[in-house]
Design an enzyme around this catalytic site. Sequence first.
Site, PDB file in Angstrom:
ATOM      1  CB  THR A   1      51.051  49.860  42.521  1.00  0.00           C
ATOM      2  OG1 THR A   1      49.634  49.611  42.536  1.00  0.00           O
ATOM      3  CG2 THR A   1      51.524  49.981  41.082  1.00  0.00           C
TER       4      THR A   1
ATOM      5  CE  LYS B   1      42.645  42.124  32.773  1.00  0.00           C
ATOM      6  NZ  LYS B   1      42.108  42.964  33.868  1.00  0.00           N
TER       7      LYS B   1
ATOM      8  N   GLY C   1      48.784  43.558  36.117  1.00  0.00           N
ATOM      9  CA  GLY C   1      49.213  42.673  37.195  1.00  0.00           C
ATOM     10  C   GLY C   1      48.145  41.596  37.279  1.00  0.00           C
ATOM     11  CG  HIS C   2      46.864  39.760  34.260  1.00  0.00           C
ATOM     12  ND1 HIS C   2      46.665  39.451  32.945  1.00  0.00           N
ATOM     13  CD2 HIS C   2      46.476  41.050  34.396  1.00  0.00           C
ATOM     14  CE1 HIS C   2      46.182  40.511  32.320  1.00  0.00           C
ATOM     15  NE2 HIS C   2      46.067  41.505  33.169  1.00  0.00           N
TER      16      HIS C   2
ATOM     17  CD  GLN D   1      46.142  47.564  30.696  1.00  0.00           C
ATOM     18  OE1 GLN D   1      46.200  47.416  29.497  1.00  0.00           O
ATOM     19  NE2 GLN D   1      47.100  47.136  31.496  1.00  0.00           N
TER      20      GLN D   1
ATOM     21  CG  ASP E   1      43.310  45.520  38.998  1.00  0.00           C
ATOM     22  OD1 ASP E   1      44.239  44.990  38.352  1.00  0.00           O
ATOM     23  OD2 ASP E   1      43.392  46.647  39.533  1.00  0.00           O
ATOM     24  CD  GLU E   2      38.267  43.958  34.632  1.00  0.00           C
ATOM     25  OE1 GLU E   2      39.427  43.499  34.526  1.00  0.00           O
ATOM     26  OE2 GLU E   2      37.904  45.011  34.087  1.00  0.00           O
TER      27      GLU E   2
END
Length: 426
Positions: free
Chosen positions: A298, A16, A40-41, A221, A13-14
Site C-alpha cells: 500500500t 517473514k 505483502g512479503h 501478519q 511486516d517483520e
Amino acid sequence: MSVDVLLGLQWGDEGKGKIVDVLTPGYDIIARFQGGPNAGHTLEFKGEKYVLRSVPSGIFQGEKINIIGNGAVLDPELFKAEVEALEASGRDLSKQLYISRKAHLILPTHRLLDLAGEAQKGSGKIGTTGKGIGPAYTDKISRNGLRIGDLEHNFEIKYKEAVARHEILLQQMNCEYDLAALEKEWFAGIECIKRFQRIDSEHFFNRALQNGKKVLAEGAQGAMLDIDFGSYPFVTSSNTVCASACTGLGVSPSKIGKVYGIFKAYCTRVGSGPFPTELFDDTGQKIRNLGCEYGSVTGRSRRCGWIDLVALRYAVMINGITDLIMMKSDVLDDFETIKACVAYNVNGVESKDFPFEINDSVKPVYVELSGWKTDMTKMQSENEFPEKFNAYMAFLEKTLGVNIKIVSVGPDREQTIVRYNGISHQ
Ligand code: GDP
Ligand code: IMO
Ligand code: MG
C-alpha cells in the site's frame, strides 16, 4: 517428518518473506495457512525485488511445491496479477503451486464491504488493507462463504446468491459501485485459478509427512494482529498464531516441529490501534527512514517505535516459539542508545504481563542499552558481531527465554547470518 512454522511476533511486516525464502532449501513444501492479499512479503536477491501476497515465499527456490492452504482467503484478480508478474520471466507456476479446494474466495463485493465498513467507522476505523479480508472471513464463519472447490459445481448460482446478499448490505450502506466492471476482472482471475491444481490439501500434507517430506508453514501478519490474542479490535480477521497452522493446513498439533518466531530489532505497525512504544519524534522518523518503513503493497507509512518485550514475551508464550529470528538489526547500526520496553505501567502499577487490552493508560517502562555504532550490513558471520550488539541480543534472549538463531543485517537473501556459537547456545 514434521511441519515447521514461521510466525510474525509483532504487528506484521517483520520480514517473514525474506526468511521463508532463505529457509526453503531445507524443505520440500512451503504453505500459507491463513490470511490473504492483506499480506505483502518482500524478497530480495540477485538485485531483484519481489512482493508476494498470496503465493508462498518458497516459490523462487528450485522446484519446491508451494501450497495455498485451506485457512487462506484468495482474491482471484490479485492472484492473477501476482501469477502473471511471476511468470513474466517465462516460468510456469502451475507445476509448482497448488491451491486447497477448501480455501475461501474473496469476492469483489467483499472488497466493497470492507471499504464501506471502514468508511462507516470514521475515526474509529481499523485501517484495514481494503482487500475484503474481514468480510470474506465473516462469510466463512457465518457459513456463507464460497470455496475454491465450489468452482466445480454450480458456481455461477452460488456466486450470484452470495453477491445478492452482499448487495443488500451495500445498499444499506449507500455504497456506489460498478459491479460489472469489477466482475470482469474477477472472473478473469477465476480462469487463472482454474489453471492450477486444486487439491484436498489436508490429504496432501499428511501423505507428504508420512513419506518423510518436510513442510514449512509461512505465517502472514503477526501475533499482535491475531483475532483472539492481538490488540482487538485493531486486528486482522484470522488467527495468526501457531495453532492456526494446524487448522489452516489440516495437520495435527503433534506434527508441529520447530516454531520460528520472527521480530524486528525495533517495532512497527500499520493502520490504527494501540502501540505503546510508538515514537512520534525524530528518533521514530530516523527508524522509518533507515528501515524504509513504508508498506510493501500500500506504500502506507509504518508507525515506528522501540522493541516491546512485554508484547513479544506474550507472543513467544502463545506460540511456543522454539527459535527466534531477529530482523533489520542493521537499521539500529547508528544509534548511541537503544531502548527496550520491559514492563507496562498502568495507572501507577508496573507489570510484565500483557494486559487484557493496551489502551492510552498503558505507559512503557524502558531500559536503555548502548548502541553498537557499527555497520553490520556486510557481515558474514556472528564472529564479526560487535560486543554491544551481542549484549543487546543476550538481553533479548534472557528476557524472552528463547535463543536467537538467525540475524538479518539487510534485505538481501545473502544478508542473513545463522548463528552456531551464539552467546546463549550453552
Ligand atoms: P513480511 O510481510 O513479514 O514479509 O515483511 P515485509 O516484506 O512487509 O517488510 C519487511 C521489509 O524489510 C521489506 O522491505 C524487506 O525487504 C526488508 N527487510 C527484511 N529484512 C531486512 C533487514 O534485515 N534489514 C533491512 N534493512 N531490511 C530488511
Ligand atoms: P504481512 O503478512 C502489517 C493490518 C492492517 C490493519 C489490520 C486489519 O505483510 O505482515 P485487514 O486488511 O487484515 O483486515 O487489516 O491488520 N495488516 C497488516 N499489517 N502486515 C500485514 O501482513 C498485515 N495484514 C493486515 O494494516 O491494521
Ligand atoms: Mg508485509
